[in-house]
Design a protein around this motif. Structure first.
Motif, short mmCIF file in Angstrom:
data_model
loop_
_atom_site.label_atom_id
_atom_site.label_comp_id
_atom_site.label_asym_id
_atom_site.label_seq_id
_atom_site.Cartn_x
_atom_site.Cartn_y
_atom_site.Cartn_z
N ASP A 53 0.86 -1.19 0.00
CA ASP A 53 0.00 0.00 0.00
C ASP A 53 0.90 1.24 0.00
OD1 ASP A 53 -2.27 1.54 0.07
OD2 ASP A 53 -2.57 1.33 2.23
N ILE A 54 0.37 2.35 -0.49
CA ILE A 54 1.17 3.58 -0.50
C ILE A 54 1.01 4.34 0.81
CG2 ILE A 54 1.38 5.88 -1.52
CD1 ILE A 54 1.02 4.72 -4.23
N ARG A 55 -0.25 4.60 1.22
CA ARG A 55 -0.51 5.42 2.40
C ARG A 55 -0.39 4.60 3.67
NH1 ARG A 55 -0.65 10.95 1.22
NH2 ARG A 55 -1.63 11.23 -0.83
N MET A 56 0.75 4.76 4.37
CA MET A 56 0.97 4.06 5.63
C MET A 56 1.79 4.95 6.56
SD MET A 56 1.86 0.14 4.48
CE MET A 56 3.21 0.69 3.41
N ASP A 60 6.13 4.94 4.21
CA ASP A 60 5.04 4.67 3.26
C ASP A 60 5.55 3.80 2.09
OD1 ASP A 60 6.31 6.29 1.34
OD2 ASP A 60 5.16 8.07 1.90
N GLY A 61 4.63 3.48 1.19
CA GLY A 61 4.96 2.58 0.10
C GLY A 61 5.98 3.14 -0.87
N LEU A 62 5.96 4.45 -1.09
CA LEU A 62 6.94 5.06 -1.99
C LEU A 62 8.34 5.01 -1.39
CD1 LEU A 62 4.95 8.15 -3.31
CD2 LEU A 62 5.27 5.90 -4.39
N LEU A 79 2.35 -1.42 -6.43
CA LEU A 79 1.76 -0.45 -5.50
C LEU A 79 0.25 -0.57 -5.47
CD1 LEU A 79 3.92 2.67 -6.49
CD2 LEU A 79 4.28 1.15 -4.53
N ILE A 80 -0.32 -0.41 -4.27
CA ILE A 80 -1.77 -0.34 -4.10
C ILE A 80 -2.11 1.06 -3.63
CG2 ILE A 80 -3.74 -1.24 -2.81
CD1 ILE A 80 -2.25 -3.88 -2.59
N THR A 81 -3.01 1.70 -4.33
CA THR A 81 -3.27 3.11 -4.07
C THR A 81 -4.75 3.42 -4.05
OG1 THR A 81 -2.92 5.33 -4.97
CG2 THR A 81 -3.07 3.56 -6.55
#
Length: 438
Positions: A53-56, A60-62, A79-81
């Motif tokens: 996931d990106i938002r964590m 974060d995922g990035l 990526l999961i967004t």
């Protein structure tokens, strides 16, 4: 078979549990994490992929994508967004992400993305392994391959080399019989003495006796000097009789006496000379069958058959074919300055499905031609009608393009320069489905 792992990172407990179960039901080995920094402890040898996931919080995922690319830029990261982060995910793909999915995503879409990424990673790891084999010093292990037949062959060579007895090496054309004979000499107690190789099939007609036994001075027309034959020259070392199945029957009778008495009688000499040698003979046919056919002496076969080694053909050696091809291709790539050459999935499939009647010799030629871009077909394919050979070529090109694009049709259209209808017509005719490459 060991499954390559799928690292899945999602801070939402319920979504992480549900997605993990879905991936495991699809047959994947899933390692789930709630935090990205816990998932970042991987090495360059990691054979799997990362889905995150990106938002964590925390990492974060990035940031995980960046960390993974520092470890190995060829580890696929999916990526999961959320819907609002699509533009961010597109930018991330330009920065090296393998794919992205938008929440809420269909399970089959996730499974397809994971399969594509795992297939890509497997190809990367295969190429690295094969390139390592190709770059390894050839002298460290002349007989390449880890298949059971090759492991047994190496063991038998080690046992017989130190035994210092005569050996018969049998095997099809191109399997490496002469290499086996050379290893028997180099790993034995006579390694410091000469290895004299005689190609029995190429002995000059009428001169074979002179070549093997030599002659005394003034005993042969047009020469007054004596000559030492190959047998006497190998005294103290090893005499390699290559393709002994090609030796004329008259010469077989004289050779038998040498093997029994360990002495050689040059033409015109008053008496024979003692020789201390080890004899290694090779044959591309079953000599027992040659005896039945009357082309080989039974007593010579029994004398040579003190010990026997059978060199397996390439079709019995499984994935050794790919390892050998990589080694030969590596040599050719260095020779011709093609260091960026890689073995793709289509080439691997082709290697495994060909019978290789010419064995290692044919494989080496194919590897050189592949590096130069001229490898078209083996002898079995060349026997087909022209239309069938053209169809095989087209099907191979389409499969290779689909493998490269992971089943996406649009890049294939651009790569092959075909109209969409033409491509679909050809895929239907060849029984090719893009879904098989996803």
């Amino acid at each position: 078979m060991t499954l390559a792992p799928v690292i899945f990172v999602e801070d939402d407990d319920q979504l992480r549990l549900a997605t993990t179960q879905a991936l495991e039901l699809a047959g994947f080995d899933v390692r789930a994490f709630a935090r990205a920094d816990d998932a970042a402890a991987i090495s360059q040898d990691f054979a799997g992929i990362v889905v995150t996931d990106i938002r964590m919080p925390h990492m974060d995922g990035l940031e995980l994508l960046a960390a993974v690319r520092l470890i190995d830029p060829e580890i696929p990261v999916v990526l999961i967004t959320g819907h609002g982060d699509i533009a961010m995910a597109v930018r991330a793909m330009r920065d090296g992400a393998a794919d992205f999915l938008t929440k809420p995503f269909a399970t089959d879409h996730l499974i397809a993305a994971v399969r594509r990424s795992l297939a890509h990673r497997a190809l990367v790891m295969d190429n690295r392994h094969l390139r390592a084999l190709a770059d390894a010093p050839a002298a460290s292990e002349p007989l390449i391959g880890d298949s059971p037949p090759m492991q047994r062959l190496r063991q038998v060579i080690r046992q017989l080399a130190v035994a210092d007895i005569d050996v018969l090496v049998e095997g099809e054309t191109g399997t490496g019989k002469e290499l086996v004979a050379t290893m028997l000499h180099r790993e034995g107690p006579r390694r410091a003495r000469p290895l004299i190789a005689v190609n029995c099939g190429a002995l000059p007609e009428g001169l074979a006796e002179i070549e093997l036994f030599g002659h005394a001075a003034d005993s042969v027309p047009q020469t007054r000097l004596s000559r030492t034959g190959h047998i006497a020259s190998s005294s103290g070392g090893t005499l390699l009789l290559d393709e002994i199945d090609s030796m004329p029957l008259t010469m077989q009778a004289r050779l038998l006496r040498v093997l029994e008495e360990r002495e050689v009688h040059p033409i015109g000499a008053e008496r024979p000379h003692a020789v201390d040698l080890r004899v290694v003979a090779t044959s591309k046919i079953d000599l027992a069958e040659a005896v039945k056919a009357g082309s080989f002496r039974a007593d010579l076969l029994y004398r040579l058959h003190t010990a026997r080694i059978r060199v397996p053909p390439l079709r019995e050696r499984g994935d050794d074919v790919v390892a050998l091809f990589a080694t030969f291709a590596g040599e050719a790539a260095r020779l011709f300055g093609r260091q960026d050459w890689r073995i793709d999935a289509a080439t691997q499939s082709r290697l495994r499905h060909h019978d290789w009647p010419g064995n290692v010799r044919e494989l080496r030629n194919a590897a050189t031609e592949a590096v130069l871009g001229t490898w078209t077909a083996g002898p079995d394919a060349l026997a087909k009608p022209l239309a069938a050979r053209v169809a095989d070529y087209e099907a191979g090109e389409i499969r290779a393009a689909l493998t490269s694009s992971r089943g996406r049709v649009a890049p294939v259209l651009a790569t092959l320069g075909l109209p969409r209808k033409t491509l679909y017509d050809k895929m239907k005719r060849f029984g090719i489905s893009p879904g098989d490459f996803k």
